[in-house]
Design a protein around this motif. Structure first.
Motif, mmCIF file in Angstrom:
data_model
loop_
_atom_site.group_PDB
_atom_site.id
_atom_site.type_symbol
_atom_site.label_atom_id
_atom_site.label_comp_id
_atom_site.label_asym_id
_atom_site.label_seq_id
_atom_site.Cartn_x
_atom_site.Cartn_y
_atom_site.Cartn_z
ATOM 1 N N ARG A 165 41.980 48.603 34.322
ATOM 2 C CA ARG A 165 42.948 50.001 34.081
ATOM 3 C C ARG A 165 43.230 50.118 32.777
ATOM 4 O O ARG A 165 43.931 49.266 32.354
ATOM 5 N N ASN B 111 43.166 53.749 40.985
ATOM 6 C CA ASN B 111 43.874 53.836 39.526
ATOM 7 C C ASN B 111 43.179 52.961 38.458
ATOM 8 O O ASN B 111 43.484 53.040 37.331
ATOM 9 N N TYR B 112 42.042 52.230 38.930
ATOM 10 C CA TYR B 112 41.318 51.376 37.997
ATOM 11 C C TYR B 112 40.015 52.068 37.522
ATOM 12 O O TYR B 112 39.573 52.975 38.365
#
Length: 123
Positions: A98, A109-110
């Protein structure tokens, strides 16, 4: 960034494995790194994450005290030491990176994902 996970295999219950995730393409030190796993027939779940500095870590409750995440930025590699393995730890393990360095347990979110390495724990 390309991520290459390795270290999976077949191990008996109570055994240990160390997974590695090697990053290439851009320096890994500015990325938070995470490990996720997906068991057969189940959704992918968060396992552990580590900040870019290594100073902060996070674990899902089921692996606390059992797994340890670490990183070596000089080698652009993150590790997941797994001890006292149980059959329920059987899964394909994925590493992820990330941008920005802050850890998160949320997969979306990565930014980058490795191909996964399979861990099988026999009873």
């Amino acid at each position: 960034v390309q991520l290459q996970a390795s270290g999976g295999g077949l191990v008996q219950s109570g055994g240990s494995l160390r997974l590695s995730c090697a990053a290439s393409g851009r320096p890994s030190s500015s990325y938070a790194m995470g490990w996720f796993r997906q068991a057969p027939g189940k959704e992918r779940e968060f396992v552990a994450a580590i900040s870019w500095s290594g100073g902060r870590t996070s674990y899902t409750d089921s692996v606390k005290g059992q797994f340890t995440i670490s990183r070596d930025n000089a080698k652009n590699t993150v590790y997941l030491q797994m001890n006292s393995l149980k059959p329920e730890d059987t899964a394909v393990y994925f590493c992820a990176a990330r941008s920005g360095g802050l850890i998160t347990i949320v997969g979306i979110n990565y930014d980058y994902w490795g191909q996964g390495t399979k861990v099988t724990v026999s009873s």
